[in-house]
Design an enzyme around this catalytic site. Structure first.
Site, PDB file in Angstrom:
ATOM      1  CG  ASP A   1      -1.361  -1.235   1.411  1.00  0.00           C
ATOM      2  OD1 ASP A   1      -1.781  -1.841   0.365  1.00  0.00           O
ATOM      3  OD2 ASP A   1      -1.485  -1.675   3.007  1.00  0.00           O
ATOM      4  CD  GLU A  11      -8.847  -2.471  -0.463  1.00  0.00           C
ATOM      5  OE1 GLU A  11      -9.147  -2.898   0.254  1.00  0.00           O
ATOM      6  OE2 GLU A  11      -7.992  -3.962  -0.884  1.00  0.00           O
TER       7      GLU A  11
HETATM    8  O1  FUB Z   1      -2.945  -2.991   4.048  1.00  0.00           O
HETATM    9  C1  FUB Z   1      -4.664  -4.481   4.034  1.00  0.00           C
HETATM   10  C2  FUB Z   1      -5.096  -3.479   2.803  1.00  0.00           C
HETATM   11  O2  FUB Z   1      -4.731  -4.316   1.423  1.00  0.00           O
HETATM   12  C3  FUB Z   1      -5.237  -1.746   2.231  1.00  0.00           C
HETATM   13  O3  FUB Z   1      -6.422  -1.373   3.199  1.00  0.00           O
HETATM   14  C4  FUB Z   1      -5.805  -2.925   0.890  1.00  0.00           C
HETATM   15  O4  FUB Z   1      -5.899  -1.456   0.509  1.00  0.00           O
HETATM   16  C5  FUB Z   1      -5.412  -3.563   0.947  1.00  0.00           C
HETATM   17  O5  FUB Z   1      -4.200  -3.018  -0.142  1.00  0.00           O
END
Ligand code: FUB
Length: 306
Positions: free
Chosen positions: A14, A221
């Site tokens: 991320d 997301e």
């Molecule tokens: O790293 C945890 C979660 O996985 C993140 O918040 C999402 O975007 C995905 O990458």
């Protein structure tokens, strides 16, 4: 430039990349193997701290670990799962907004403040009032106003909210129902709170119709917003269709219309990125799980030019 790994020393994911004080910094999630079983709730992502990385040579070098900048044990309100974060500079300070579960298991967004890009970041005692879900992105517009774009479905809990209120018996949209969209709120001048009630960003498909749950390019997301001239770009992950897509609009609140895909599915379930300009080129920072042999919760940082 061939896509390449930029940090071989540890598992991180991320990446939020920014140029601060003439140097390129990356603020990733720090993956660990917590031996929890994989499920749709994301319980296998049990991260406990954040590090700041500095990358001096984007096309050839490895990132330097500037050290741990924030630890779960130091955040009074948080209980577990330090997921994605982002950092912005304002008035000579550095503000991190991060996602974590509170003591009731509900994802909130918190703020931590540093004097330097390398941290340490000192967390506020409480999460941002009225915050929820995950994956904050801090976008600073040309007039200096900072916006927080956030939200993610499934384990990120965004489906549990309507009009910023928790709802009972949340259901995920299916098929031709409209997809759930990211939220945006302007930050207060001191960067410690939302300055307004979060609004939902309307996401449109390539034809200008509202994005549907069944669209391969639906929002899931990992929002990332930046501006190119008069155009605002909102990049995001499609989650269960495993792509990084982008959409364009003419102001931060949207609507945003799907324009294209910057990354096809990678090894590992998640995909998540940021865009940063460096040396006159535009780079996509992201992650995949190739170095860990495909383990979804042990991801490695990459960069490619776009
Ligand atoms: O790293 C945890 C979660 O996985 C993140 O918040 C999402 O975007 C995905 O990458």
């Amino acid at each position: 430039m061939e896509p390449r790994y930029i940090f071989n020393d540890d598992f991180m994911a991320d990446p939020s990349a920014h140029v601060f004080e003439g140097k390129l910094y990356i603020y990733p999630s720090h993956d660990i193997d917590a031996h929890s079983s994989e499920n749709d709730n994301g319980d296998h992502f049990m991260m406990r701290d954040y590090h700041a990385l500095r990358l001096d040579d984007v096309e050839h070098g490895q990132a330097v670990d500037c050290g741990k900048v924030l630890d779960l044990d130091d955040i009074p309100w948080a209980s577990k799962q330090l997921w994605d974060n982002d950092v912005i500079d304002k008035n000579g300070r550095y503000y991190m907004v991060f996602s974590a579960k509170d003591k009731c298991g509900i994802f909130r967004l918190g703020v931590a403040v540093a004097e330097r890009p390398e941290g340490p970041f000192i967390p506020e005692a409480d999460p941002i009032r009225g915050s929820y879900s995950i994956d904050p992105c801090l976008f600073k517009d040309n007039d200096g106003e900072v916006y927080c774009v956030f939200g993610g479905i499934w384990g990120g809990q965004l489906q549990c909210y309507r009009n910023n209120e928790l709802i009972e018996n949340p259901v995920l949209p299916k098929g031709t129902e409209h997809c759930i969209c990211p939220r945006i709120a302007k930050m207060s001048d001191d960067m410690l709170q939302f300055a307004e009630t979060p609004r939902e960003i309307e996401m449109l498909d390539a034809n200008g119709n509202r994005m549907l749950a069944e669209d391969i390019c639906h929002f899931f997301e990992a929002s990332w917003m930046y501006r190119d001239g008069d155009t605002y770009i909102l990049m995001y992950s499609t989650g269960d269709t495993h792509r990084i897509c982008y959409a364009v609009g003419d102001n931060p609140y949207g609507p945003f219309r799907y324009k294209g895909t910057w990354l096809e599915p990678v090894a590992g379930w998640t995909t998540h990125g940021s865009v940063c300009f460096w040396g006159g080129k535009r780079y996509l920072f992201h992650h995949d799980s190739v170095p860990s042999g495909g383990v979804t919760w042990l991801r490695s940082l990459k960069v490619k030019e776009i």
